[in-house]
Design an enzyme around this catalytic site. Sequence first.
Site, PDB file in Angstrom:
ATOM      1  N   GLY A  16       0.844  -1.206   0.000  1.00 24.82           N
ATOM      2  CA  GLY A  16       0.000   0.000   0.000  1.00 24.82           C
ATOM      3  C   GLY A  16       0.871   1.246   0.000  1.00 24.82           C
ATOM      4  O   GLY A  16       1.830   1.328   0.757  1.00 24.82           O
ATOM      5  N   ALA A  27      15.306  10.859  -0.899  1.00 23.63           N
ATOM      6  CA  ALA A  27      16.439  10.876   0.033  1.00 23.63           C
ATOM      7  C   ALA A  27      17.397   9.722  -0.259  1.00 23.63           C
ATOM      8  O   ALA A  27      18.621   9.889  -0.211  1.00 23.63           O
ATOM      9  CB  ALA A  27      15.915  10.788   1.471  1.00 23.63           C
ATOM     10  N   ARG A  77       1.053  -5.091  -5.199  1.00 23.49           N
ATOM     11  CA  ARG A  77       1.159  -6.248  -4.294  1.00 23.49           C
ATOM     12  C   ARG A  77       1.357  -7.445  -5.212  1.00 23.49           C
ATOM     13  O   ARG A  77       0.415  -7.894  -5.866  1.00 23.49           O
ATOM     14  CB  ARG A  77      -0.114  -6.410  -3.461  1.00 23.49           C
ATOM     15  CG  ARG A  77      -0.444  -5.206  -2.562  1.00 23.49           C
ATOM     16  CD  ARG A  77      -1.533  -5.572  -1.575  1.00 23.49           C
ATOM     17  NE  ARG A  77      -2.145  -4.411  -0.943  1.00 23.49           N
ATOM     18  CZ  ARG A  77      -1.639  -3.778   0.121  1.00 23.49           C
ATOM     19  NH1 ARG A  77      -0.517  -4.187   0.651  1.00 23.49           N
ATOM     20  NH2 ARG A  77      -2.275  -2.751   0.647  1.00 23.49           N
ATOM     21  N   ASP A 108       5.010  -4.629   6.182  1.00 26.11           N
ATOM     22  CA  ASP A 108       5.564  -5.936   6.568  1.00 26.11           C
ATOM     23  C   ASP A 108       5.679  -6.921   5.407  1.00 26.11           C
ATOM     24  O   ASP A 108       6.688  -7.623   5.272  1.00 26.11           O
ATOM     25  CB  ASP A 108       4.819  -6.540   7.764  1.00 26.11           C
ATOM     26  CG  ASP A 108       3.329  -6.637   7.543  1.00 26.11           C
ATOM     27  OD1 ASP A 108       2.844  -6.176   6.487  1.00 26.11           O
ATOM     28  OD2 ASP A 108       2.638  -7.178   8.418  1.00 26.11           O
ATOM     29  N   THR A 131       4.363   2.678   5.622  1.00 26.34           N
ATOM     30  CA  THR A 131       2.971   2.204   5.697  1.00 26.34           C
ATOM     31  C   THR A 131       2.203   3.131   6.625  1.00 26.34           C
ATOM     32  O   THR A 131       2.741   3.567   7.645  1.00 26.34           O
ATOM     33  CB  THR A 131       2.876   0.755   6.232  1.00 26.34           C
ATOM     34  OG1 THR A 131       1.505   0.499   6.610  1.00 26.34           O
ATOM     35  CG2 THR A 131       3.732   0.493   7.462  1.00 26.34           C
ATOM     36  N   ASP A 133      -0.023   2.186   8.490  1.00 25.36           N
ATOM     37  CA  ASP A 133      -0.528   1.410   9.634  1.00 25.36           C
ATOM     38  C   ASP A 133       0.310   1.530  10.906  1.00 25.36           C
ATOM     39  O   ASP A 133      -0.171   1.222  11.998  1.00 25.36           O
ATOM     40  CB  ASP A 133      -0.631  -0.078   9.260  1.00 25.36           C
ATOM     41  CG  ASP A 133      -1.543  -0.324   8.071  1.00 25.36           C
ATOM     42  OD1 ASP A 133      -2.401   0.543   7.811  1.00 25.36           O
ATOM     43  OD2 ASP A 133      -1.398  -1.359   7.414  1.00 25.36           O
ATOM     44  N   ASP A 135       2.565  -0.384  11.963  1.00 21.73           N
ATOM     45  CA  ASP A 135       2.548  -1.678  12.657  1.00 21.73           C
ATOM     46  C   ASP A 135       3.880  -2.431  12.583  1.00 21.73           C
ATOM     47  O   ASP A 135       3.908  -3.652  12.659  1.00 21.73           O
ATOM     48  CB  ASP A 135       1.413  -2.557  12.097  1.00 21.73           C
ATOM     49  CG  ASP A 135       1.539  -2.776  10.599  1.00 21.73           C
ATOM     50  OD1 ASP A 135       2.377  -2.111   9.959  1.00 21.73           O
ATOM     51  OD2 ASP A 135       0.798  -3.610  10.062  1.00 21.73           O
ATOM     52  N   ARG A 168     -26.636  13.572  15.538  1.00 23.16           N
ATOM     53  CA  ARG A 168     -26.511  12.203  15.032  1.00 23.16           C
ATOM     54  C   ARG A 168     -25.358  11.463  15.694  1.00 23.16           C
ATOM     55  O   ARG A 168     -24.413  12.065  16.202  1.00 23.16           O
ATOM     56  CB  ARG A 168     -26.262  12.226  13.522  1.00 23.16           C
ATOM     57  CG  ARG A 168     -27.536  12.376  12.750  1.00 23.16           C
ATOM     58  CD  ARG A 168     -27.255  12.509  11.277  1.00 23.16           C
ATOM     59  NE  ARG A 168     -28.521  12.551  10.556  1.00 23.16           N
ATOM     60  CZ  ARG A 168     -28.642  12.956   9.306  1.00 23.16           C
ATOM     61  NH1 ARG A 168     -27.591  13.380   8.637  1.00 23.16           N
ATOM     62  NH2 ARG A 168     -29.814  12.948   8.728  1.00 23.16           N
ATOM     63  N   ARG A 177      -5.358  -1.990   8.948  1.00 21.32           N
ATOM     64  CA  ARG A 177      -5.327  -3.456   8.802  1.00 21.32           C
ATOM     65  C   ARG A 177      -5.622  -4.109  10.157  1.00 21.32           C
ATOM     66  O   ARG A 177      -6.711  -3.916  10.665  1.00 21.32           O
ATOM     67  CB  ARG A 177      -3.982  -3.908   8.234  1.00 21.32           C
ATOM     68  CG  ARG A 177      -4.056  -5.287   7.585  1.00 21.32           C
ATOM     69  CD  ARG A 177      -2.718  -5.717   7.058  1.00 21.32           C
ATOM     70  NE  ARG A 177      -2.308  -4.953   5.901  1.00 21.32           N
ATOM     71  CZ  ARG A 177      -2.691  -5.228   4.655  1.00 21.32           C
ATOM     72  NH1 ARG A 177      -3.481  -6.237   4.417  1.00 21.32           N
ATOM     73  NH2 ARG A 177      -2.299  -4.495   3.643  1.00 21.32           N
ATOM     74  N   ALA A 192     -13.195  11.507  20.274  1.00 23.75           N
ATOM     75  CA  ALA A 192     -14.237  10.514  19.976  1.00 23.75           C
ATOM     76  C   ALA A 192     -14.958  10.071  21.254  1.00 23.75           C
ATOM     77  O   ALA A 192     -14.381  10.089  22.342  1.00 23.75           O
ATOM     78  CB  ALA A 192     -13.603   9.300  19.306  1.00 23.75           C
ATOM     79  N   LYS A 219     -24.493  15.156  25.707  1.00 24.74           N
ATOM     80  CA  LYS A 219     -23.355  15.426  24.814  1.00 24.74           C
ATOM     81  C   LYS A 219     -23.911  15.816  23.449  1.00 24.74           C
ATOM     82  O   LYS A 219     -24.876  15.223  22.961  1.00 24.74           O
ATOM     83  CB  LYS A 219     -22.475  14.182  24.675  1.00 24.74           C
ATOM     84  CG  LYS A 219     -21.795  13.774  25.965  1.00 24.74           C
ATOM     85  CD  LYS A 219     -20.560  14.598  26.230  1.00 24.74           C
ATOM     86  CE  LYS A 219     -19.875  14.131  27.499  1.00 24.74           C
ATOM     87  NZ  LYS A 219     -18.812  15.006  27.958  1.00 24.74           N
ATOM     88  N   LEU A 259      -8.855   7.445   1.282  1.00 26.50           N
ATOM     89  CA  LEU A 259      -8.461   8.863   1.348  1.00 26.50           C
ATOM     90  C   LEU A 259      -7.374   9.048   2.392  1.00 26.50           C
ATOM     91  O   LEU A 259      -6.563   9.972   2.319  1.00 26.50           O
ATOM     92  CB  LEU A 259      -9.670   9.789   1.557  1.00 26.50           C
ATOM     93  CG  LEU A 259     -10.316  10.032   2.901  1.00 26.50           C
ATOM     94  CD1 LEU A 259      -9.571  11.078   3.702  1.00 26.50           C
ATOM     95  CD2 LEU A 259     -11.739  10.494   2.676  1.00 26.50           C
TER      96      LEU A 259
HETATM   97  O1  F6P Z   1      -1.415  -1.347   4.726  1.00 26.14           O
HETATM   98  C1  F6P Z   1      -2.008  -0.158   4.327  1.00 26.14           C
HETATM   99  C2  F6P Z   1      -3.481  -0.338   4.102  1.00 26.14           C
HETATM  100  O2  F6P Z   1      -4.022   0.895   3.684  1.00 26.14           O
HETATM  101  C3  F6P Z   1      -4.256  -0.900   5.277  1.00 26.14           C
HETATM  102  O3  F6P Z   1      -4.546   0.055   6.262  1.00 26.14           O
HETATM  103  C4  F6P Z   1      -5.477  -1.449   4.595  1.00 26.14           C
HETATM  104  O4  F6P Z   1      -6.052  -2.497   5.333  1.00 26.14           O
HETATM  105  C5  F6P Z   1      -4.914  -1.972   3.292  1.00 26.14           C
HETATM  106  O5  F6P Z   1      -3.698  -1.276   3.069  1.00 26.14           O
HETATM  107  C6  F6P Z   1      -5.814  -1.794   2.102  1.00 26.14           C
HETATM  108  O6  F6P Z   1      -5.194  -2.384   1.017  1.00 26.14           O
HETATM  109  P1  F6P Z   1      -5.647  -2.154  -0.494  1.00 26.14           P
HETATM  110  O7  F6P Z   1      -5.278  -0.760  -0.878  1.00 26.14           O
HETATM  111  O8  F6P Z   1      -4.880  -3.169  -1.266  1.00 26.14           O
HETATM  112  O9  F6P Z   1      -7.117  -2.336  -0.523  1.00 26.14           O
END
Ligand code: F6P
Length: 328
Positions: A16, A27, A77, A108, A131, A133, A135, A168, A177, A192, A219, A259
């Site tokens: 992604g 860089a 991918r 990863d 990424t 994420d 992660d 609402r 992910r 939130a 609230k 987005l």
């Molecule tokens: O790893 C980045 C990410 O945007 C995740 O947050 C998400 O689950 C996934 O990729 C979506 O993948 P794709 O763009 O292949 O639908």
Amino acid sequence: MEIKTIKKIAVLTSGGDAPGMNAAIRATVRAGFFYNLEMYGVYRGYEGMIQNEIKKLESKHISHILERGGTFLKSARSQDFRTPEGRNKAYENLKKHGIDALVVIGGDGSLTGAHLFYKEYGIPAIGIPGTIDNDLAGTDLTVGFDTACNTAIQAIDKIRDTATSHDRLFFVEVMGRDAGFIAINAGIGSAAAATLIPEKKMPIERLVERLKARTKAMKQSNIVIIAEGGKSGGAAEIAEKIKKQLPYYDIKVTILGHLQRGGAPSSLDRVLASKLGVAAVEGLLQGKYDVMAGIINNKVVYTPIAKAIIGNKEVDEYDFRVVKILST
Ligand code: F6P
């Protein structure tokens, strides 16, 4: 470990895309030029390596890309790279161009590819965590995460305007992910009413109680952030499950989706990506192979890729407590 002579480095982005990938490519390439190396770009990630989409890069290719979202090298991918045959084809193409080493920018899955490739063919490879994420272990932040959080928070601010105007209840699903880092940050940064992440269980009944208590407390608006990878389901499923118990609410669901991956990188991502691009090239020249360059406590660190990908980063307990305290 033997330090190999490196003259030609190829850089690629994979998986992604993430804001700041272009800054990391720039860089890496500029650092390569600084050390008098020839630099190559592999287009469309590992898929492009298999299809021989490899081009020598010059300064002009990387001018004015630092501030742009996405990745000018494109990303993919690749299923074929998961197979030994695919990796062999990719290796043959690198050999054709005389490429000595690789810089892989991605998450990863992408870093796993670099690790396997190094093990099988001994091509020095170094990863840059790219990424949204966040992660990966071995770095406080991954390139793209900060921008994605800013984008999510700005979007939620806008949703709040309409949520407040109509009294609402909104369920907003964010990416990540299997990880809840974007959700936690978005939850804190957008005040939130509740934040659900895959790493922590929150029974639906507790969420309902929380929302009922907030109704009593008058609230003005209720925004619940749901991380996409949670076990109780996505925002739409959770909204469906609880709507009968909160009949007085007009419930809406927004999935922020891709987005969150776009847009110009934040200053933090530009600086992080730039530091890591230089660290990747310097690491390769110092004989650091099969590692990921990251930044921990403001210092560059190199972590074996095998550890960076399996040492799934824990959500900080303190961050989680902050979410809990501030959303009651
Ligand atoms: O790893 C980045 C990410 O945007 C995740 O947050 C998400 O689950 C996934 O990729 C979506 O993948 P794709 O763009 O292949 O639908």
